[in-house]
Design a protein around this motif. Structure first.
Motif, PDB file in Angstrom:
ATOM      1  N   LEU A  71       5.307  17.690   3.664  1.00  0.00           N
ATOM      2  CA  LEU A  71       6.715  17.492   2.916  1.00  0.00           C
ATOM      3  C   LEU A  71       6.682  16.429   1.818  1.00  0.00           C
ATOM      4  N   PHE A  72       6.250  15.257   2.208  1.00  0.00           N
ATOM      5  CA  PHE A  72       6.170  14.402   0.901  1.00  0.00           C
ATOM      6  C   PHE A  72       5.205  13.258   1.365  1.00  0.00           C
ATOM      7  N   LYS A  73       4.681  12.577   0.395  1.00  0.00           N
ATOM      8  CA  LYS A  73       3.557  11.444   0.465  1.00  0.00           C
ATOM      9  C   LYS A  73       4.649   9.834   0.335  1.00  0.00           C
ATOM     10  N   ILE A  74       4.185   9.066   1.376  1.00  0.00           N
ATOM     11  CA  ILE A  74       4.641   7.785   1.120  1.00  0.00           C
ATOM     12  C   ILE A  74       3.742   6.492   0.999  1.00  0.00           C
ATOM     13  N   ALA A  75       3.845   5.662   0.476  1.00  0.00           N
ATOM     14  CA  ALA A  75       3.019   4.674   0.406  1.00  0.00           C
ATOM     15  C   ALA A  75       3.601   3.107   0.519  1.00  0.00           C
ATOM     16  N   ASP A  76       2.796   2.453   1.305  1.00  0.00           N
ATOM     17  CA  ASP A  76       3.336   1.033   1.470  1.00  0.00           C
ATOM     18  C   ASP A  76       3.006   0.260   0.273  1.00  0.00           C
ATOM     19  N   MET A  77       3.922   0.035  -0.392  1.00  0.00           N
ATOM     20  CA  MET A  77       3.732  -0.736  -1.948  1.00  0.00           C
ATOM     21  C   MET A  77       3.831  -2.177  -1.817  1.00  0.00           C
ATOM     22  N   GLU A  78       4.449  -2.801  -0.718  1.00  0.00           N
ATOM     23  CA  GLU A  78       4.494  -4.162  -0.595  1.00  0.00           C
ATOM     24  C   GLU A  78       3.141  -5.019  -0.463  1.00  0.00           C
ATOM     25  N   LEU A 130       5.678   8.607  -2.954  1.00  0.00           N
ATOM     26  CA  LEU A 130       4.942   9.044  -4.121  1.00  0.00           C
ATOM     27  C   LEU A 130       4.877  10.473  -4.811  1.00  0.00           C
ATOM     28  N   ALA A 131       4.960  11.243  -3.914  1.00  0.00           N
ATOM     29  CA  ALA A 131       5.036  12.815  -4.385  1.00  0.00           C
ATOM     30  C   ALA A 131       5.983  13.588  -3.205  1.00  0.00           C
ATOM     31  N   LYS A 132       6.663  14.384  -3.641  1.00  0.00           N
ATOM     32  CA  LYS A 132       7.346  15.429  -2.667  1.00  0.00           C
ATOM     33  C   LYS A 132       6.820  16.870  -2.895  1.00  0.00           C
ATOM     34  N   TYR A 133       6.440  17.417  -1.586  1.00  0.00           N
ATOM     35  CA  TYR A 133       5.899  18.842  -1.699  1.00  0.00           C
ATOM     36  C   TYR A 133       6.710  19.867  -1.344  1.00  0.00           C
ATOM     37  N   ALA A 134       7.906  19.742  -0.751  1.00  0.00           N
ATOM     38  CA  ALA A 134       8.760  20.732  -0.380  1.00  0.00           C
ATOM     39  C   ALA A 134      10.183  20.508  -0.597  1.00  0.00           C
ATOM     40  N   LEU A 183       7.229   4.872   7.844  1.00  0.00           N
ATOM     41  CA  LEU A 183       6.893   3.379   7.252  1.00  0.00           C
ATOM     42  C   LEU A 183       7.848   3.162   6.291  1.00  0.00           C
ATOM     43  N   THR A 184       7.931   1.965   5.981  1.00  0.00           N
ATOM     44  CA  THR A 184       8.812   1.177   4.843  1.00  0.00           C
ATOM     45  C   THR A 184       7.853   1.560   3.426  1.00  0.00           C
ATOM     46  N   ASP A 196     -15.996 -11.489 -10.992  1.00  0.00           N
ATOM     47  CA  ASP A 196     -16.801 -11.312 -10.203  1.00  0.00           C
ATOM     48  C   ASP A 196     -17.011  -9.980  -9.840  1.00  0.00           C
ATOM     49  N   ALA A 197     -16.258  -9.297  -9.540  1.00  0.00           N
ATOM     50  CA  ALA A 197     -15.986  -7.847  -9.265  1.00  0.00           C
ATOM     51  C   ALA A 197     -14.798  -7.326  -9.838  1.00  0.00           C
ATOM     52  N   THR A 198     -14.812  -5.855  -9.907  1.00  0.00           N
ATOM     53  CA  THR A 198     -13.751  -5.179 -10.407  1.00  0.00           C
ATOM     54  C   THR A 198     -13.461  -3.787  -9.954  1.00  0.00           C
ATOM     55  N   GLY A 199     -12.303  -3.125  -9.779  1.00  0.00           N
ATOM     56  CA  GLY A 199     -11.924  -2.121  -9.117  1.00  0.00           C
ATOM     57  C   GLY A 199     -10.457  -1.586  -9.630  1.00  0.00           C
ATOM     58  N   THR A 200      -9.989  -1.024  -8.618  1.00  0.00           N
ATOM     59  CA  THR A 200      -8.698  -0.409  -8.874  1.00  0.00           C
ATOM     60  C   THR A 200      -7.758  -0.741  -7.701  1.00  0.00           C
ATOM     61  N   PHE A 201      -6.669  -0.857  -8.040  1.00  0.00           N
ATOM     62  CA  PHE A 201      -5.535  -1.169  -6.912  1.00  0.00           C
ATOM     63  C   PHE A 201      -4.999   0.373  -6.252  1.00  0.00           C
ATOM     64  N   GLU A 202      -5.095   0.245  -4.889  1.00  0.00           N
ATOM     65  CA  GLU A 202      -4.848   1.133  -4.059  1.00  0.00           C
ATOM     66  C   GLU A 202      -3.707   0.661  -2.856  1.00  0.00           C
ATOM     67  N   ALA A 203      -3.012   1.706  -2.280  1.00  0.00           N
ATOM     68  CA  ALA A 203      -2.162   1.483  -1.203  1.00  0.00           C
ATOM     69  C   ALA A 203      -2.369   2.375  -0.054  1.00  0.00           C
ATOM     70  N   THR A 204      -2.104   1.931   1.097  1.00  0.00           N
ATOM     71  CA  THR A 204      -2.013   2.807   2.294  1.00  0.00           C
ATOM     72  C   THR A 204      -0.801   3.893   2.368  1.00  0.00           C
ATOM     73  N   ASP A 205      -1.200   5.175   2.245  1.00  0.00           N
ATOM     74  CA  ASP A 205      -0.216   6.192   2.042  1.00  0.00           C
ATOM     75  C   ASP A 205      -0.289   7.266   3.307  1.00  0.00           C
TER      76      ASP A 205
END
Length: 300
Positions: free
Chosen positions: A201-208, A185-189, A180-181, A24-33
């Protein structure tokens, strides 16, 4: 009930034969980062995170140099002790004046008794009364001065205490923690680099808890509502899909032009509405993965 049981099979066959699943609709998965940034200035002494690392909320992963702040705290604590050492002991400092008042009262009473029997004159009694009044005024002034001094020192002590609290807050901000738990995803320093407030410093996302951002046409708006349970599919290509239960958590209040990478039920639609569907991740869903959603849950 038989038609319901046959539906998943029929749906799968149609999808395979046409090459394009009939979502019915399509898209991509994303997380709160969240991008974690430095809150203090100084040299990064350690930063123990790597891409893919799973962190717990509040977990300490690094520290920024705290030496100067710690020394400043010691200096302020010494100042606080110095202020407390200057605080006057009001009772001890007025004790002598109070003793003088007691002696003056006794002398006044003695002269008054002598005056009653004619052994003293009126001037002697007036002098005793006058001395007593002077000593009482002196006690009042002394109390006022000492209390003002004590109040001033209390304000100074409070000011130093506030400065100590500020330093303690800055020291706390030198400890880098995960907000957060989630998964890094990425480390900048790196350790050894200089940091300043706001340095990423770094990026973190809730993957649960992951979200499928999909797009629907204006005609489909009537089929979708907040809190609605839907069926979400992760699409791995080559007709390989996995089904998940999902809940609609957000519907855009404004339309936008169809993203080029998105297929809608009516591909002729130019304007679409974005929605978010929350899905509990079993570890198979990845950010950026293609997925689809069905608004009607079919009973097997």
């Amino acid at each position: 009930m038989k038609s319901f049981k046959l539906f998943p099979v029929l749906f799968f066959l149609v999808a395979c034969s046409s090459g394009t699943p009939k979502y019915d609709a399509t898209g991509t998965f994303e997380a709160t980062d969240v991008i974690v940034s430095a809150e203090a200035s100084g040299k990064i002494l350690s930063l123990d995170v790597e891409e893919g690392t799973t962190l717990k909320a509040g977990q300490e992963v690094g520290i920024i140099d705290t030496v100067q702040l710690y020394l400043k705290k010691l200096q302020l604590e010494a100042s606080a002790k110095s202020v407390e050492g200057q605080r006057p002991d009001i009772l001890k400092q007025v004790a002598a004046t109070k003793e003088q008042i007691l002696q003056a009262q006794r002398e006044r009473d003695r002269v008054a008794n002598l005056l009653r029997v004619g052994a003293a004159n009126r001037k002697q009694l007036d002098d005793a009364e006058s001395l007593l009044k002077v000593l009482r005024k002196q006690l009042t002034a002394q109390n006022s001065t000492l209390q003002n001094s004590d109040q001033s020192l209390t304000w100074q002590s409070s000011s130093v205490g506030i400065q100590v609290a500020q330093i303690e807050d800055q020291l706390k901000k030198c400890h880098i923690t995960s907000p957060l738990t989630g998964t890094v995803l990425a480390k900048y320093a790196e350790a050894g680099e200089q940091a300043a407030p706001g340095t990423p410093l770094f990026k973190i996302a809730d993957m649960e808890q992951i979200y499928l951002r999909a797009y629907i046409t204006s005609e489909q708006l009537s089929e979708v509502k907040l809190g609605q349970e839907v069926t979400v599919y992760s699409d791995y290509g080559k007709d390989v899909r996995k089904e998940y239960p999902g809940v609609v958590t957000w519907i855009s209040d404004s339309s936008e032009f169809t993203p080029k990478t998105i297929l809608t039920k009516d591909e002729r639609a130019n304007l679409v509405y974005a929605i978010k569907v929350a899905v509990k991740n079993d570890g198979m869903l990845k950010i950026g993965m293609y997925g689809g959603v069905e608004f009607t849950i079919h009973i097997q």
